[in-house]
Design a protein around this motif. Sequence first.
Motif, PDB file in Angstrom:
ATOM      1  N   LEU A  73      50.138  17.272  19.837  1.00  0.00           N
ATOM      2  CA  LEU A  73      49.606  18.131  18.783  1.00  0.00           C
ATOM      3  C   LEU A  73      48.085  18.192  18.809  1.00  0.00           C
ATOM      4  O   LEU A  73      47.459  18.709  17.888  1.00  0.00           O
ATOM      5  CB  LEU A  73      50.093  17.630  17.416  1.00  0.00           C
ATOM      6  N   GLY A  74      47.481  17.673  19.861  1.00  0.00           N
ATOM      7  CA  GLY A  74      46.033  17.739  20.021  1.00  0.00           C
ATOM      8  C   GLY A  74      45.323  16.582  19.353  1.00  0.00           C
ATOM      9  O   GLY A  74      45.804  15.991  18.380  1.00  0.00           O
ATOM     10  N   GLY A  75      44.137  16.235  19.889  1.00  0.00           N
ATOM     11  CA  GLY A  75      43.385  15.111  19.338  1.00  0.00           C
ATOM     12  C   GLY A  75      44.157  13.824  19.505  1.00  0.00           C
ATOM     13  O   GLY A  75      44.645  13.511  20.586  1.00  0.00           O
ATOM     14  N   THR A  76      44.299  13.068  18.416  1.00  0.00           N
ATOM     15  CA  THR A  76      45.065  11.820  18.470  1.00  0.00           C
ATOM     16  C   THR A  76      46.444  11.992  17.862  1.00  0.00           C
ATOM     17  O   THR A  76      47.155  11.007  17.619  1.00  0.00           O
ATOM     18  CB  THR A  76      44.315  10.702  17.708  1.00  0.00           C
ATOM     19  N   ASP A  77      46.815  13.232  17.578  1.00  0.00           N
ATOM     20  CA  ASP A  77      48.103  13.498  16.937  1.00  0.00           C
ATOM     21  C   ASP A  77      49.179  13.835  17.968  1.00  0.00           C
ATOM     22  O   ASP A  77      48.962  14.677  18.846  1.00  0.00           O
ATOM     23  CB  ASP A  77      47.988  14.669  15.956  1.00  0.00           C
ATOM     24  N   ALA A  78      50.328  13.184  17.840  1.00  0.00           N
ATOM     25  CA  ALA A  78      51.466  13.466  18.721  1.00  0.00           C
ATOM     26  C   ALA A  78      52.694  12.802  18.138  1.00  0.00           C
ATOM     27  O   ALA A  78      52.608  11.870  17.326  1.00  0.00           O
ATOM     28  CB  ALA A  78      51.204  12.949  20.135  1.00  0.00           C
ATOM     29  N   VAL A  79      53.843  13.305  18.537  1.00  0.00           N
ATOM     30  CA  VAL A  79      55.120  12.631  18.248  1.00  0.00           C
ATOM     31  C   VAL A  79      55.912  12.617  19.554  1.00  0.00           C
ATOM     32  O   VAL A  79      55.948  13.602  20.281  1.00  0.00           O
ATOM     33  CB  VAL A  79      55.918  13.341  17.127  1.00  0.00           C
ATOM     34  N   SER A  80      56.519  11.498  19.855  1.00  0.00           N
ATOM     35  CA  SER A  80      57.260  11.365  21.114  1.00  0.00           C
ATOM     36  C   SER A  80      58.523  10.549  20.881  1.00  0.00           C
ATOM     37  O   SER A  80      58.595   9.736  19.956  1.00  0.00           O
ATOM     38  CB  SER A  80      56.403  10.673  22.178  1.00  0.00           C
ATOM     39  N   LEU A 106      48.606   7.535  18.208  1.00  0.00           N
ATOM     40  CA  LEU A 106      48.014   7.260  19.517  1.00  0.00           C
ATOM     41  C   LEU A 106      49.046   6.822  20.549  1.00  0.00           C
ATOM     42  O   LEU A 106      48.953   7.182  21.719  1.00  0.00           O
ATOM     43  CB  LEU A 106      46.929   6.188  19.381  1.00  0.00           C
ATOM     44  N   ALA A 107      50.021   6.016  20.122  1.00  0.00           N
ATOM     45  CA  ALA A 107      51.053   5.574  21.066  1.00  0.00           C
ATOM     46  C   ALA A 107      51.834   6.772  21.591  1.00  0.00           C
ATOM     47  O   ALA A 107      52.110   6.886  22.798  1.00  0.00           O
ATOM     48  CB  ALA A 107      51.998   4.583  20.382  1.00  0.00           C
ATOM     49  N   ALA A 108      52.178   7.686  20.681  1.00  0.00           N
ATOM     50  CA  ALA A 108      52.898   8.889  21.093  1.00  0.00           C
ATOM     51  C   ALA A 108      52.026   9.767  21.974  1.00  0.00           C
ATOM     52  O   ALA A 108      52.514  10.375  22.938  1.00  0.00           O
ATOM     53  CB  ALA A 108      53.357   9.674  19.857  1.00  0.00           C
ATOM     54  N   GLN A 109      50.736   9.838  21.656  1.00  0.00           N
ATOM     55  CA  GLN A 109      49.815  10.634  22.464  1.00  0.00           C
ATOM     56  C   GLN A 109      49.692  10.073  23.878  1.00  0.00           C
ATOM     57  O   GLN A 109      49.673  10.817  24.865  1.00  0.00           O
ATOM     58  CB  GLN A 109      48.440  10.670  21.792  1.00  0.00           C
ATOM     59  N   ALA A 110      49.611   8.741  23.978  1.00  0.00           N
ATOM     60  CA  ALA A 110      49.517   8.103  25.294  1.00  0.00           C
ATOM     61  C   ALA A 110      50.763   8.394  26.124  1.00  0.00           C
ATOM     62  O   ALA A 110      50.676   8.689  27.327  1.00  0.00           O
ATOM     63  CB  ALA A 110      49.324   6.599  25.128  1.00  0.00           C
ATOM     64  N   VAL A 111      51.941   8.346  25.493  1.00  0.00           N
ATOM     65  CA  VAL A 111      53.193   8.628  26.203  1.00  0.00           C
ATOM     66  C   VAL A 111      53.235  10.097  26.617  1.00  0.00           C
ATOM     67  O   VAL A 111      53.608  10.424  27.758  1.00  0.00           O
ATOM     68  CB  VAL A 111      54.406   8.278  25.326  1.00  0.00           C
ATOM     69  N   ALA A 112      52.864  10.995  25.707  1.00  0.00           N
ATOM     70  CA  ALA A 112      52.915  12.432  25.998  1.00  0.00           C
ATOM     71  C   ALA A 112      52.006  12.793  27.166  1.00  0.00           C
ATOM     72  O   ALA A 112      52.429  13.457  28.123  1.00  0.00           O
ATOM     73  CB  ALA A 112      52.533  13.231  24.754  1.00  0.00           C
TER      74      ALA A 112
END
Length: 455
Positions: free
Chosen positions: A361-368, A378-384
Amino acid sequence: MVTRPRILVVGAGFAGVGCVRRLERKLSPGEADITLVTPYSYQLYLPLLPQVASGVLTPQSIALSLRRSKKYRTRIIPGGAIGVDLKAKVCVIRTITDKIVDERYDYIVLAPGSVTRTFNIPGLVDHAYGMKTLAEAAYLRDHVISQLDLADASDDPAERASRLQFVVVGGGYAGTETAACLQRLTHGAVRRYPRLDPSLIKWHLIDIAPKLMPELGDKLGRTAQEILARRGIEVSLGVSIDKAAAEEVTFTDGRVVPTHTLIWTAGVVASPLIATLGAETVRGRLAVNAEMHLPGEDGVFALGDAAAVPDRAKGDDAVCPPTAQHAMRQGRHVADNVIATLHNQPLTPYVHRDLGLVVDLGGTDAVSKPLGIELRGLAAQAVARGYHWSALRTNVAKARVLTNWTLNALAGDDFVRTGFQSRRPAKLKDFEYPDHYLTPDEVRAHVARTDSPKR
């Protein structure tokens, strides 16, 4: 004289390129002639298109050249297949110069992918922007920045407000990531426009489905929706587009939103090429067996978005979803089955269990959700990003993407328009050409007409 078998691969997406690369590695030059039909001599890493549209990545970084391989020997026909005569074993191709050519084959691998699903919504193809090609992503970035420029220059409050409203249709991965990434673009850019009121910038994400990205599950879906809401993106579910005009969009719930930007990402359908075969389909996708072979036809294989490949991992009547994860693996597997056919060996069924889903989702936002484990932040962002980076096919592409990510994180964006935005707008109808395809009868008539002098 003994001629080499002719293998024709249609489409240079994840499936088609995966197949060609495997054939080049496992077949010697004398074993077969390999031909690839594609308008472009690159493979597009489609999941990262939203980051191109938002300026995080440059277009070249996700366009992986087909000519970089050390074992490259495939003949590329620059164009698109518009019909296949299975009986005559001829593929009809429209080149990028609109010339119609016939390509004969002994084995054909159909991986033409999908096209945008538009339904029959009045004004949609004339006024909506797509997010399916590299050109569309680059064009959309120019368009969004131009709306900020035009709003900043305008003294008309109504025009200013309409240019600062953006509508994205489609609550799947593509639509959600597109809305999230482009919202970050406008949020960052507005600081450079002191005459603009940031509160006027409004993003709408709508989808007819009751949930956002239901494949993620309820918890992660709600998390993604909360992230978007926190950024000021208005998410409307159970809603779609009733009609579209040049300067406004009407929702099915009656709302009329003044806007110059309608982005359509509400799903895809199999390439119209599949309908030219006159073969059995499943929801528009070619019905093949688990070996990705078309039953009853010699040397015909299909995979990816255009084929209903049975999902052996799920069982029952399930078919593999049209994802990059399946397409990449199907490409390699179908190449092995083509080679097995050449060597008179048995074919093997395709089996692959999903490794999970990632949404940047950009920046430090993500879901995985890798291997069923729900991650956020951040963990989801790193995985994505780790997944996307590792899936890039060449080291050059990996280096470019990593460099782009680093530069964007450290230096931000200059919000420069590159010139794609011209006086003549380019909408959905200008990037996809569903009217170019032939009917099964037209294919047979064309092949019979062009073949008759040779008999």
